[in-house]
Every structure is written in structure tokens, then in C-alpha cells.
Design an enzyme around this catalytic site. Sequence first.
Site, PDB file in Angstrom:
ATOM      1  N   SER A   5      41.521  46.678  46.132  1.00  0.00           N
ATOM      2  CA  SER A   5      42.426  47.659  45.514  1.00  0.00           C
ATOM      3  C   SER A   5      43.874  47.158  45.453  1.00  0.00           C
ATOM      4  O   SER A   5      44.357  46.519  46.389  1.00  0.00           O
ATOM      5  CB  SER A   5      42.408  48.971  46.317  1.00  0.00           C
ATOM      6  OG  SER A   5      41.092  49.370  46.602  1.00  0.00           O
ATOM      7  N   HIS A   8      49.728  38.794  45.338  1.00  0.00           N
ATOM      8  CA  HIS A   8      48.966  38.981  44.097  1.00  0.00           C
ATOM      9  C   HIS A   8      49.836  39.731  43.092  1.00  0.00           C
ATOM     10  O   HIS A   8      49.562  40.852  42.697  1.00  0.00           O
ATOM     11  CB  HIS A   8      47.689  39.779  44.418  1.00  0.00           C
ATOM     12  CG  HIS A   8      46.756  39.923  43.267  1.00  0.00           C
ATOM     13  ND1 HIS A   8      46.334  38.869  42.493  1.00  0.00           N
ATOM     14  CD2 HIS A   8      46.136  41.021  42.759  1.00  0.00           C
ATOM     15  CE1 HIS A   8      45.509  39.323  41.562  1.00  0.00           C
ATOM     16  NE2 HIS A   8      45.385  40.627  41.686  1.00  0.00           N
ATOM     17  N   ARG A  60      41.325  31.771  37.382  1.00  0.00           N
ATOM     18  CA  ARG A  60      42.040  31.873  36.091  1.00  0.00           C
ATOM     19  C   ARG A  60      42.776  30.559  35.807  1.00  0.00           C
ATOM     20  O   ARG A  60      42.704  30.006  34.699  1.00  0.00           O
ATOM     21  CB  ARG A  60      43.042  33.040  36.156  1.00  0.00           C
ATOM     22  CG  ARG A  60      42.327  34.376  36.112  1.00  0.00           C
ATOM     23  CD  ARG A  60      43.242  35.574  36.283  1.00  0.00           C
ATOM     24  NE  ARG A  60      42.470  36.809  36.073  1.00  0.00           N
ATOM     25  CZ  ARG A  60      42.763  37.982  36.592  1.00  0.00           C
ATOM     26  NH1 ARG A  60      43.822  38.125  37.371  1.00  0.00           N
ATOM     27  NH2 ARG A  60      42.014  39.030  36.343  1.00  0.00           N
ATOM     28  N   GLY A  69      33.015  47.962  41.461  1.00  0.00           N
ATOM     29  CA  GLY A  69      31.945  48.360  42.389  1.00  0.00           C
ATOM     30  C   GLY A  69      30.558  48.134  41.793  1.00  0.00           C
ATOM     31  O   GLY A  69      29.664  47.600  42.457  1.00  0.00           O
TER      32      GLY A  69
END
Length: 312
Positions: free
Chosen positions: A123, A179, A155, A16
Site C-alpha cells: 500500500s 518509492h 521498470r 490482491g
Amino acid sequence: MATRKKIGLVGAGNIGGELARLIANKELGDVVLFDIPAKEKFAQGKALDLEQNGAVVGYDSTITGTSNWEHMAGADVLIVTAGIPRKPGQSRDDLVATNLPIIRDVAANVKKHCPDAFVIVISNPLDAMVYELKRVTGLPRERVVGMAGVLDSARFQLFLAREAGVSVKDIRTTVLGGHGDDMVPVLSYCTINGTPVGQLIAKDKLSAIVDRTRKGGGEIVGLMGTSAFYAPASSAIAMAESYLKDQKRLLPAAAYLEGEYGYKDLFMGVPVVIGGKGVERIVVIELSEEEKGMLAKSAKSVQAVVDVVKKA
Ligand SMILES: NC(=O)c1ccc[n+]([C@@H]2O[C@H](COP(=O)([O-])OP(=O)(O)OC[C@H]3O[C@@H](n4cnc5c(N)ncnc54)[C@H](O)[C@@H]3O)[C@@H](O)[C@H]2O)c1
């Protein structure tokens, strides 16, 4: 008179805070940094630090901290990082028990206070949390998306660039599926400015890079004791910026599937076009039989977590 966009950040933790900094640096809009009442002062302190940072680097975005959902009303974009991150040895799926009630609380408030926002969920476990947020809010699939593919592709891109000895800017990659550790880095679409990577990197090295990409999140958790936050924040900002500026970027992201790739009622990483209308298009690319098999395995893992969520 033009007004600034309002960007609500749900969760004022590591991601955040970095999101707020990037939004202000890029002058994408004003930021409201939201956290639970016990962390309201922390959110306000972070917001004030970031506003003072603006005086040094020269941005005028306002950044405020709050624990009052009414202050989020009218947000054009919401980025959700509420929840706890992984600790060493944990899988993303281990977070369901703690993060599910948090996402349900967030979703109920999104429905009440920000029904017009474009919502990006970060999240974990990502694919199940974004599913639940869409279910509770009832928002159309164009306006709810999960961030994972941009990060996982970044990545992949870095590891390939280092191996090939070329700039990260010249590597094009895409990572599809859930994910989780069975995500699908798609080698057949992976090029160094058009040259298939297989021409510059040996097969065994490529397999090792695919494996490292899949475990890329865990590698950082193992080193830091908590999740990555710089690259995850930048990834979500690429998506938010594409929406706010109608850039129509083609990015891998967790989108709600209604038959695409043979899956229904499931969020999973696929190439999408993000523009002013949100997720404007899900792009279906051709996959080899092997890639389809890997995607099916990944979808099965996602479905298993979604089934847990549905029963809870
Ligand atoms: N999708 C991805 O690729 C990706 C990458 C990295 C991390 N993550 C996930 O992102 C999440 C956040 O990571 P972080 O490093 O910022 O964690 P963090 O612990 O630093 O911050 C999370 C914040 O959420 C707040 N929060 C808890 N309940 C809330 C609620 N009901 N409403 C609003 N805020 C609430 C916490 O108080 C905390 O400040 C984790 O679940 C992590 O696993 C996802």
C-alpha cells in the site's frame, strides 16, 4: 505430515487478485483473500473464480474470500494491499489521508491475529505505510518489509533492455531510496550480464531512462486511470517466494534502517537478503557522492511523509 503454507492477502482488489492467481499457479500455499465487509462477497467471488481456474490449469491451492480477521490467523505470509490506489494527477503522498487509517486498522489486526507472519506491505505511500505497520504491530524488522524496489528495478530493466535491444533477462539493475519520484536508479551497478550499461547505451538515453523509471508508476496511472497491478504483484511474489523457500535472494526492498547508509528509524529501499528468517541481512553497497546525494534527497522526502504520519 507436511501441511501447505497459508498466505493471507489483505485487500482483494487488483493487486490482491493477481497475487492470489500467482500464488496458486506457483503452488506456494493456500490463499485467504481478505477485504472489508462491504467487499466480502466480491472477495468470495474472486476466490471462487480462481479456484475454478485451478481446475483448468491444474493447481490444488484453496482460495477463500473473507472479511473476518479470524480466518487469517496462522498465516505464514501476509501481503498488504489494503487502501486506495492513485488516480491521474495524484502523487503517492496524496494517499496518506485515506490509507493511514486503513493501515492502522490492518496493523492492529495483524498484531492480534497474525503475530508470527512475514509481512510484505504494498500500500502507498509505501515507505510511510510500512513504517506505520511496523510501529503499530511492534514486529521485528526481520518480519516487516515494503515492496517497491523489485518493481522499480523491473521498470528500469525493461526500459534498458528495449533501448539496448537485448533480453530483459540479461539486465541487472537496482533502484534504492523511497518509492517516490526521487527514487535512485543506481547506474553504477547496472550491467548487461556484467557489461556496464554505459558501454551499450548513450549517456543522454540513460538519463531519459532514469527519468522514465522514476515516473514509471505515474505513467501507468496516466494511461489506465489506476495503478499498475501485474508487475507489482509479481514483485511481491518474488519476495514471498524467497522467504517461503529460503532462497536468500538479494533484492531491493524497503527495510527498517537502524544506521545502515546513515539513516535510522526509517524504511527505505536498500538491497536486502530475504530468506527463511525474513529480512536476514541489509547489504550496504558503496555509492558515489552523487548517488549518496540522491539517496539523501529521497530519504528527506520519505521522512517528510513519515513526520506527517507521526503527527496524525
Ligand atoms: N508499492 C508499490 O510498488 C505499489 C505499486 C502499485 C500499487 N500500489 C498500491 O497498492 C495499493 C492497492 O492497489 P490496488 O490496485 O490493488 O487497489 P484496489 O483498489 O484494486 O484494491 C485495494 C483493496 O483494498 C481494500 N481495502 C480497503 N480498506 C481495507 C481494509 N481496512 N482492510 C482490508 N482491505 C481494505 C479495498 O476494498 C480494495 O478492494 C494502493 O495503495 C496502491 O497505490 C503500490
